[in-house]
Design a protein around this motif. Sequence first.
Motif, PDB file in Angstrom:
ATOM      1  N   GLU A  14      16.484 -15.026   0.944  1.00 38.23           N
ATOM      2  CA  GLU A  14      15.095 -14.612   0.740  1.00 38.23           C
ATOM      3  C   GLU A  14      14.982 -13.757  -0.518  1.00 38.23           C
ATOM      4  OE1 GLU A  14      12.882 -13.013   3.886  1.00 38.23           O
ATOM      5  OE2 GLU A  14      13.466 -14.555   5.345  1.00 38.23           O
ATOM      6  N   ALA A  15      13.781 -13.699  -1.041  1.00 40.07           N
ATOM      7  CA  ALA A  15      13.528 -12.860  -2.211  1.00 40.07           C
ATOM      8  C   ALA A  15      13.695 -11.395  -1.849  1.00 40.07           C
ATOM      9  CB  ALA A  15      12.111 -13.102  -2.719  1.00 40.07           C
ATOM     10  N   PRO A  16      14.086 -10.581  -2.819  1.00 40.31           N
ATOM     11  CA  PRO A  16      14.109  -9.132  -2.562  1.00 40.31           C
ATOM     12  C   PRO A  16      12.722  -8.646  -2.148  1.00 40.31           C
ATOM     13  CG  PRO A  16      15.136  -9.674  -4.677  1.00 40.31           C
ATOM     14  CD  PRO A  16      14.467 -10.913  -4.197  1.00 40.31           C
ATOM     15  N   GLU A  17      12.687  -7.663  -1.294  1.00 42.00           N
ATOM     16  CA  GLU A  17      11.406  -7.091  -0.915  1.00 42.00           C
ATOM     17  C   GLU A  17      10.738  -6.462  -2.141  1.00 42.00           C
ATOM     18  OE1 GLU A  17       9.754  -7.268   1.821  1.00 42.00           O
ATOM     19  OE2 GLU A  17      11.306  -8.307   2.988  1.00 42.00           O
ATOM     20  N   ARG A  18       9.439  -6.618  -2.217  1.00 45.36           N
ATOM     21  CA  ARG A  18       8.688  -5.990  -3.294  1.00 45.36           C
ATOM     22  C   ARG A  18       7.785  -4.934  -2.677  1.00 45.36           C
ATOM     23  NH1 ARG A  18       4.001  -8.499  -7.138  1.00 45.36           N
ATOM     24  NH2 ARG A  18       3.872  -6.740  -8.580  1.00 45.36           N
ATOM     25  N   GLY A  19       8.183  -3.685  -2.828  1.00 39.87           N
ATOM     26  CA  GLY A  19       7.460  -2.600  -2.188  1.00 39.87           C
ATOM     27  C   GLY A  19       6.056  -2.455  -2.746  1.00 39.87           C
ATOM     28  N   GLU A  20       5.117  -2.184  -1.858  1.00 41.25           N
ATOM     29  CA  GLU A  20       3.726  -1.991  -2.282  1.00 41.25           C
ATOM     30  C   GLU A  20       3.603  -0.691  -3.055  1.00 41.25           C
ATOM     31  OE1 GLU A  20      -0.807  -1.741  -0.399  1.00 41.25           O
ATOM     32  OE2 GLU A  20       0.921  -2.226   0.887  1.00 41.25           O
ATOM     33  N   VAL A  21       2.997  -0.764  -4.217  1.00 41.55           N
ATOM     34  CA  VAL A  21       2.910   0.389  -5.101  1.00 41.55           C
ATOM     35  C   VAL A  21       1.779   1.314  -4.656  1.00 41.55           C
ATOM     36  CG1 VAL A  21       2.514   1.134  -7.477  1.00 41.55           C
ATOM     37  CG2 VAL A  21       3.853  -0.939  -7.013  1.00 41.55           C
ATOM     38  N   ASP A  22       2.092   2.596  -4.550  1.00 40.46           N
ATOM     39  CA  ASP A  22       1.084   3.589  -4.189  1.00 40.46           C
ATOM     40  C   ASP A  22       0.008   3.649  -5.267  1.00 40.46           C
ATOM     41  OD1 ASP A  22       0.244   6.696  -4.568  1.00 40.46           O
ATOM     42  OD2 ASP A  22       0.486   6.170  -2.440  1.00 40.46           O
ATOM     43  N   ALA A  23      -1.247   3.610  -4.851  1.00 43.92           N
ATOM     44  CA  ALA A  23      -2.365   3.575  -5.804  1.00 43.92           C
ATOM     45  C   ALA A  23      -2.379   4.788  -6.715  1.00 43.92           C
ATOM     46  CB  ALA A  23      -3.683   3.447  -5.051  1.00 43.92           C
ATOM     47  N   ASP A  24      -2.045   5.967  -6.170  1.00 46.09           N
ATOM     48  CA  ASP A  24      -2.057   7.180  -6.995  1.00 46.09           C
ATOM     49  C   ASP A  24      -0.939   7.148  -8.040  1.00 46.09           C
ATOM     50  OD1 ASP A  24      -4.231   8.185  -5.620  1.00 46.09           O
ATOM     51  OD2 ASP A  24      -2.989   9.283  -4.177  1.00 46.09           O
ATOM     52  N   VAL A  25       0.235   6.658  -7.632  1.00 47.20           N
ATOM     53  CA  VAL A  25       1.352   6.550  -8.583  1.00 47.20           C
ATOM     54  C   VAL A  25       0.992   5.581  -9.697  1.00 47.20           C
ATOM     55  CG1 VAL A  25       3.744   5.797  -8.886  1.00 47.20           C
ATOM     56  CG2 VAL A  25       3.103   7.152  -6.882  1.00 47.20           C
ATOM     57  N   LEU A  26       0.412   4.440  -9.309  1.00 49.00           N
ATOM     58  CA  LEU A  26       0.047   3.439 -10.308  1.00 49.00           C
ATOM     59  C   LEU A  26      -1.021   3.979 -11.255  1.00 49.00           C
ATOM     60  CD1 LEU A  26       0.430   0.600 -11.383  1.00 49.00           C
ATOM     61  CD2 LEU A  26      -1.242  -0.220  -9.698  1.00 49.00           C
ATOM     62  N   ALA A  27      -1.982   4.702 -10.691  1.00 50.04           N
ATOM     63  CA  ALA A  27      -3.052   5.268 -11.534  1.00 50.04           C
ATOM     64  C   ALA A  27      -2.478   6.223 -12.578  1.00 50.04           C
ATOM     65  CB  ALA A  27      -4.077   5.989 -10.668  1.00 50.04           C
ATOM     66  N   ASP A  28      -1.415   6.955 -12.193  1.00 49.84           N
ATOM     67  CA  ASP A  28      -0.780   7.871 -13.147  1.00 49.84           C
ATOM     68  C   ASP A  28      -0.069   7.134 -14.274  1.00 49.84           C
ATOM     69  OD1 ASP A  28      -1.654  10.102 -11.802  1.00 49.84           O
ATOM     70  OD2 ASP A  28       0.204  10.352 -10.656  1.00 49.84           O
ATOM     71  N   LEU A  51       6.867  -8.048 -13.282  1.00 51.83           N
ATOM     72  CA  LEU A  51       6.280  -7.436 -12.096  1.00 51.83           C
ATOM     73  C   LEU A  51       6.987  -6.113 -11.799  1.00 51.83           C
ATOM     74  CD1 LEU A  51       5.914 -10.561  -9.780  1.00 51.83           C
ATOM     75  CD2 LEU A  51       4.215  -9.544 -11.307  1.00 51.83           C
ATOM     76  N   LEU A  52       6.292  -5.232 -11.081  1.00 48.57           N
ATOM     77  CA  LEU A  52       6.839  -3.936 -10.686  1.00 48.57           C
ATOM     78  C   LEU A  52       6.829  -3.820  -9.170  1.00 48.57           C
ATOM     79  CD1 LEU A  52       4.959  -1.692 -13.290  1.00 48.57           C
ATOM     80  CD2 LEU A  52       7.292  -2.593 -13.466  1.00 48.57           C
ATOM     81  N   SER A  53       7.807  -3.085  -8.654  1.00 44.81           N
ATOM     82  CA  SER A  53       7.947  -2.918  -7.208  1.00 44.81           C
ATOM     83  C   SER A  53       8.191  -1.451  -6.893  1.00 44.81           C
ATOM     84  CB  SER A  53       9.123  -3.768  -6.706  1.00 44.81           C
ATOM     85  OG  SER A  53       9.388  -3.529  -5.338  1.00 44.81           O
ATOM     86  N   ALA A  54       7.564  -0.954  -5.820  1.00 46.18           N
ATOM     87  CA  ALA A  54       7.723   0.455  -5.450  1.00 46.18           C
ATOM     88  C   ALA A  54       9.131   0.730  -4.950  1.00 46.18           C
ATOM     89  CB  ALA A  54       6.708   0.816  -4.371  1.00 46.18           C
ATOM     90  N   ARG A  55       9.668   1.891  -5.319  1.00 41.78           N
ATOM     91  CA  ARG A  55      10.957   2.358  -4.814  1.00 41.78           C
ATOM     92  C   ARG A  55      10.735   3.574  -3.921  1.00 41.78           C
ATOM     93  NH1 ARG A  55      15.708   2.163  -9.193  1.00 41.78           N
ATOM     94  NH2 ARG A  55      15.072   4.347  -9.488  1.00 41.78           N
ATOM     95  N   ALA A  56      11.719   3.851  -3.109  1.00 40.71           N
ATOM     96  CA  ALA A  56      11.578   4.934  -2.133  1.00 40.71           C
ATOM     97  C   ALA A  56      11.349   6.284  -2.801  1.00 40.71           C
ATOM     98  CB  ALA A  56      12.819   4.995  -1.242  1.00 40.71           C
ATOM     99  N   ASP A  57      11.872   6.457  -4.031  1.00 40.38           N
ATOM    100  CA  ASP A  57      11.726   7.754  -4.698  1.00 40.38           C
ATOM    101  C   ASP A  57      10.390   7.906  -5.413  1.00 40.38           C
ATOM    102  OD1 ASP A  57      11.984   6.098  -6.865  1.00 40.38           O
ATOM    103  OD2 ASP A  57      13.819   6.998  -7.647  1.00 40.38           O
ATOM    104  N   GLY A  58       9.484   6.906  -5.275  1.00 37.16           N
ATOM    105  CA  GLY A  58       8.164   6.980  -5.884  1.00 37.16           C
ATOM    106  C   GLY A  58       8.074   6.348  -7.256  1.00 37.16           C
ATOM    107  N   SER A  59       9.211   5.969  -7.827  1.00 36.55           N
ATOM    108  CA  SER A  59       9.195   5.274  -9.114  1.00 36.55           C
ATOM    109  C   SER A  59       8.950   3.786  -8.883  1.00 36.55           C
ATOM    110  CB  SER A  59      10.508   5.491  -9.867  1.00 36.55           C
ATOM    111  OG  SER A  59      11.589   4.916  -9.150  1.00 36.55           O
ATOM    112  N   LEU A  60       8.778   3.043  -9.985  1.00 31.16           N
ATOM    113  CA  LEU A  60       8.518   1.605  -9.893  1.00 31.16           C
ATOM    114  C   LEU A  60       9.694   0.841 -10.488  1.00 31.16           C
ATOM    115  CD1 LEU A  60       4.755   1.376 -10.957  1.00 31.16           C
ATOM    116  CD2 LEU A  60       5.757   1.868  -8.715  1.00 31.16           C
ATOM    117  N   ALA A  61      10.253  -0.063  -9.716  1.00 24.98           N
ATOM    118  CA  ALA A  61      11.366  -0.894 -10.176  1.00 24.98           C
ATOM    119  C   ALA A  61      10.837  -2.062 -10.989  1.00 24.98           C
ATOM    120  CB  ALA A  61      12.175  -1.409  -8.983  1.00 24.98           C
TER     121      ALA A  61
END
Length: 546
Positions: A364-378, A502-512
């Motif tokens: 299966e494809a790697p999971e692509r974490g949903e990006v937090d709207a506030d993080v993305l806005a920043d 594409l970008l994917s959310a990481r547990a530390d709040g950054s985007l992979a």
Amino acid sequence: MAPRRIIALLAVALLAAACGSDPASEGVAPTADDDGGCPDDLAGPLSSWERVGFRGAVLLVEGGEVVCELGVGTADDEGTPITVDTVFSIGSVTKSITAATVLSMVDDGLVALETPVAEVLPELAGREATVEDVLRHEGGFGSTHAADTATVTLDEALALIAEEEPLFAPGEDVSYSNTGYTVLAAIIERVAGQPFRDAVRERMLTDADGAPIGGWWHGEPAAAGPRAVGYLDGREVGTGDPTAGPRWGLEGAGGIAMTVRELAGWASALDDGELLSPGSVELATTAPGGEGETVGWVAAGPPLVPEAGLFSAGGGGTGHNVVIGWWPDADRTLVMASNDDAMRAEALFERTVGALVSGDAVPEAPERGEVDADVLADLVGEYVVEDGSLAVLDDDGAAAEVSGALLPAVLPLPDELVAAAAEHEALVLEQIEVSDERENLEEAIGELDDVRVIATVFVENELRTHVAITSTDGTELVAWFALEPNGELAAAEVPAPPIRLLLSARADGSLAVVATDGAPNGVALRPDGDGLVVVGPDGTELRLAR
């Protein structure tokens, strides 16, 4: 020079049909019954790759029965679903059909493998290559002679080819050549006494009932059926132009379009001996030494693929990518097609072919974490440096567009390619000077003042060197260039668009960063005040301001 995707997984295509048969009445057999479908243990994992950018079609046939037929994602931005009956441009897989057409004419005694090219095409007097040399990419012809999308007549194409010096004596080397396959298309037209496309249609692309199979992406006869819109770096590049032509910069080397069902059906007809003689089928399926170029395919086995078979792939400026694997001994055919270079069919093929052939669980494809709207806005915005930029976007969940000098930070080269990249850069600069490319660039922006390397990245299984070009009047642009194995220019895009990732959310709040093979590449983007930090796989940090 128009962008051209080099067949990265393997190479080109061709194949087969029965001696003495009437192509118009025999034609291409159906792949299998139309009951179709795909079992959950295949459909689920294959469909999961949509979350990292794949959209396209998959068809697996074994023993004449459909094992899996599956559409993933959409054919356009309006939400039209892709199915196995969606039409794709097959790119350089066209070469398989061109080569098979030549072999069918050999079977009919109209031309011989030993026939000198110049005997059929006096415009190429002085060329010593034979038909077989050109079929095997051993004829010494260059990569390209005109842009894929240029309006070029046959006479104009032959005149351009005649001006080129051979790269080497026939049979002394191998160099993948679009021009060589245009030469074969011209031979087909001259020998058949009819337009190239009509000859291919009659001999290769007609079913048992006389109905057409596939067609052409641009011009007539056009492939019938719903077409997938192509996307390159997030840009829509359309569904072909039925009024275009003539396109003898590409004819024979690319341009055919069909569905995955039709392409698998064509391979089935080759497998069943409906299109070529047994001897011609052997030429198409056998490589000297067991692996490498056949006449139209590439033969490969472990460790590249788990089971020896024949492979072909193609893509290009249409945004489409098609790959076919054919295992005659196992009576198995696997076709994948995509319409978005966010993740190409070849990347999915490489990741799943082992499991699909062996019967193991499909990854299966790697999971692509949903990006937090506030993080993305920043992060949303454009970050510009000299000769480069990075834009963070809030579409496709979250995406980035990267260009120029920032490419190495976001798409770092593997250690094993660093030395090769340095050599690649030197060769690109040399080729711009010794080929026609400098003249082409000066036609675009005027007399050149400076040409310098910005960065080299590994994308779609090839090195691409991005170059900053400045004219004497101050006009600037950035272009990328790729090379053939012999060091000749193979592909370019002028100007070079940004690479979309594409970008994917990481547990530390950054985007992979999700690379174009569908997996995170170890790079992350982190908010930093009014800017961002690009964190490399080794922890190095690059701070960028808006």
